[in-house]
Design a protein around this motif. Sequence first.
Motif, mmCIF file in Angstrom:
data_model
loop_
_atom_site.group_PDB
_atom_site.id
_atom_site.type_symbol
_atom_site.label_atom_id
_atom_site.label_comp_id
_atom_site.label_asym_id
_atom_site.label_seq_id
_atom_site.Cartn_x
_atom_site.Cartn_y
_atom_site.Cartn_z
ATOM 1 N N SER A 262 94.754 -19.264 99.648
ATOM 2 C CA SER A 262 94.305 -19.205 101.040
ATOM 3 C C SER A 262 94.741 -20.449 101.812
ATOM 4 N N ARG A 263 94.712 -21.606 101.160
ATOM 5 C CA ARG A 263 95.182 -22.831 101.827
ATOM 6 C C ARG A 263 96.667 -22.729 102.148
ATOM 7 N N ALA A 264 97.418 -22.107 101.249
ATOM 8 C CA ALA A 264 98.859 -21.964 101.479
ATOM 9 C C ALA A 264 99.145 -21.051 102.659
ATOM 10 N N VAL A 265 98.435 -19.925 102.747
ATOM 11 C CA VAL A 265 98.605 -19.020 103.890
ATOM 12 C C VAL A 265 98.287 -19.755 105.191
ATOM 13 N N LEU A 266 97.196 -20.527 105.183
ATOM 14 C CA LEU A 266 96.784 -21.268 106.368
ATOM 15 C C LEU A 266 97.808 -22.330 106.741
ATOM 16 N N LEU A 267 98.295 -23.065 105.760
ATOM 17 C CA LEU A 267 99.279 -24.117 106.037
ATOM 18 C C LEU A 267 100.561 -23.535 106.626
ATOM 19 N N MET A 320 90.284 -22.598 105.364
ATOM 20 C CA MET A 320 89.659 -23.723 106.055
ATOM 21 C C MET A 320 88.487 -24.269 105.243
ATOM 22 N N THR A 321 87.734 -23.364 104.601
ATOM 23 C CA THR A 321 86.632 -23.809 103.754
ATOM 24 C C THR A 321 87.163 -24.596 102.564
ATOM 25 N N ALA A 322 88.228 -24.070 101.922
ATOM 26 C CA ALA A 322 88.802 -24.752 100.761
ATOM 27 C C ALA A 322 89.337 -26.130 101.136
ATOM 28 N N GLY A 381 88.085 -32.082 108.090
ATOM 29 C CA GLY A 381 88.512 -32.128 106.696
ATOM 30 C C GLY A 381 87.365 -32.537 105.788
ATOM 31 N N SER A 382 87.663 -32.702 104.506
ATOM 32 C CA SER A 382 86.626 -32.965 103.504
ATOM 33 C C SER A 382 85.874 -34.264 103.773
ATOM 34 N N GLU A 383 86.605 -35.333 104.139
ATOM 35 C CA GLU A 383 85.945 -36.617 104.387
ATOM 36 C C GLU A 383 85.006 -36.518 105.584
ATOM 37 N N HIS A 384 85.475 -35.861 106.644
ATOM 38 C CA HIS A 384 84.641 -35.699 107.822
ATOM 39 C C HIS A 384 83.409 -34.857 107.497
ATOM 40 N N CYS A 385 83.590 -33.832 106.683
ATOM 41 C CA CYS A 385 82.477 -32.972 106.280
ATOM 42 C C CYS A 385 81.424 -33.773 105.529
ATOM 43 N N ALA A 386 81.866 -34.601 104.575
ATOM 44 C CA ALA A 386 80.927 -35.424 103.810
ATOM 45 C C ALA A 386 80.206 -36.428 104.715
ATOM 46 N N GLN A 387 80.958 -37.009 105.656
ATOM 47 C CA GLN A 387 80.361 -37.963 106.591
ATOM 48 C C GLN A 387 79.314 -37.274 107.470
ATOM 49 N N LEU A 400 70.476 -28.710 103.079
ATOM 50 C CA LEU A 400 70.665 -28.067 101.791
ATOM 51 C C LEU A 400 72.151 -28.134 101.424
ATOM 52 N N ALA A 401 72.479 -27.836 100.189
ATOM 53 C CA ALA A 401 73.864 -27.927 99.728
ATOM 54 C C ALA A 401 74.763 -27.036 100.564
ATOM 55 N N PRO A 402 75.981 -27.505 100.892
ATOM 56 C CA PRO A 402 76.911 -26.650 101.663
ATOM 57 C C PRO A 402 77.186 -25.365 100.931
ATOM 58 N N GLU A 403 77.341 -24.276 101.709
ATOM 59 C CA GLU A 403 77.662 -22.983 101.124
ATOM 60 C C GLU A 403 79.147 -22.763 101.187
ATOM 61 N N GLY A 404 79.704 -22.102 100.099
ATOM 62 C CA GLY A 404 81.160 -21.855 100.013
ATOM 63 C C GLY A 404 81.642 -20.954 101.098
#
Length: 404
Positions: A262-267, A320-322, A381-387, A400-404
């Motif tokens: 899915s990341r490849a299709v998006l990219l 985008m989630t991945a 992105g992942s860093e922004h999400c964690a922040q 609560l924990a992020p959902e996939g």
Amino acid sequence: MELVSVDEIRAARELLRGVIKDTPVLASNVLRQITGTDVHLKCENLQRTGSFKIRGAYTRIHGLSEHDRARGVVAASAGNHAQGVALAASLLNTKATVFMPTRAPLPKLAATRSYGADVHLHGDALAQTLARAREFAEETGAVFIHPFDHPHVIAGQGTVGLEILEQVPDVRTILVAAGGGGLVSGVAAAVRGVRPDVRVVAVQAEHAAAFPPSLAAGHPVHVERVQTMADGIAVAEPGLVTYAHVADLVDEVVTVSEESLSRAVLLLLERAKTVAEPAGAAPVAALLQHSWRFPGPVVALLSGGNVDPLLLLQIIQHGMTAAGRYVSLRLRVPDRPGTLAELLSLIGSLGANVVGVEHSRTSGRLALGEAEVALNLETRGSEHCAQLIAELRAAGYPVLAPEG
């Protein structure tokens, strides 16, 4: 078993002149940045019918006698082979009957019919569809056109390998998606006959990977469960002919996750401005997941671009989630006026975009005076999400924990 020779592939190429396109090769700056080596995209998604399949289908049907062509041809396919057979048959004035799984993507179904084929839906899995097509061949005398396991099909598919060697003369690795193995068999046969120093790597979806256990066993092995978004390579068992080619000619088989697909299709959509179906994007998924394994320059063969628009929307969100750019959160807030507005204001100040929000005050899981908010957010992105999650918790919001 005698393998397809490069001379047979050269003959197929002469046959296909004027029938197919010599599809373009595009350099990819974003993949060069990711991998640290030159990467080129061979765009078979721009081929007639939207995939490489016309090459093998036309070569196979053209090789039939006039008597056999008069009997008509029959095929089974999830979509791309169906379109290739339908177009090839129409160009060669042969009647085509095509069986497709009941859940075949609607655009592929409509396209197959538009090329003049008589289409029937049968079975949930491709194996059932194949069985019905073979029965039809026995009942009617139509010639069964296998999607991958025939030397003429392999020779036709191999013509794309000759094009790659001419278009990227310094190529060192060619990445090819593999389901039943017709395409990678042909490419490997072409490359071995001209440039044996070039590595040919087959790429399979990890939940539809029949070649690794088959190669380990020394013969084709049936995989009981095949489940992947890459329907074009969702094949449970290699053929005898393709197995022999892959075993003798292909340097390596790698698998990729659904997230990488899915990341490849998006990219490709965002950065290369090209639409590839998940199977077609599998070589790019391999670069995202295993970039260090492939000496460059690398050619990633985008084998097809036929994807249902509704599925594409799901794949984009999955990608985008991945990549950490889309996240779903649930959090508890005090049930009082203005709380939701305060929360959304904070999220906006942290640079996230709210895609969707649901506010509940009546769930049995909630304590008195408490409300639950479900959020769908777009992040950088992942860093922004964690922040973002850290800042929300620091502000007193129990996330609560992020959902996939």
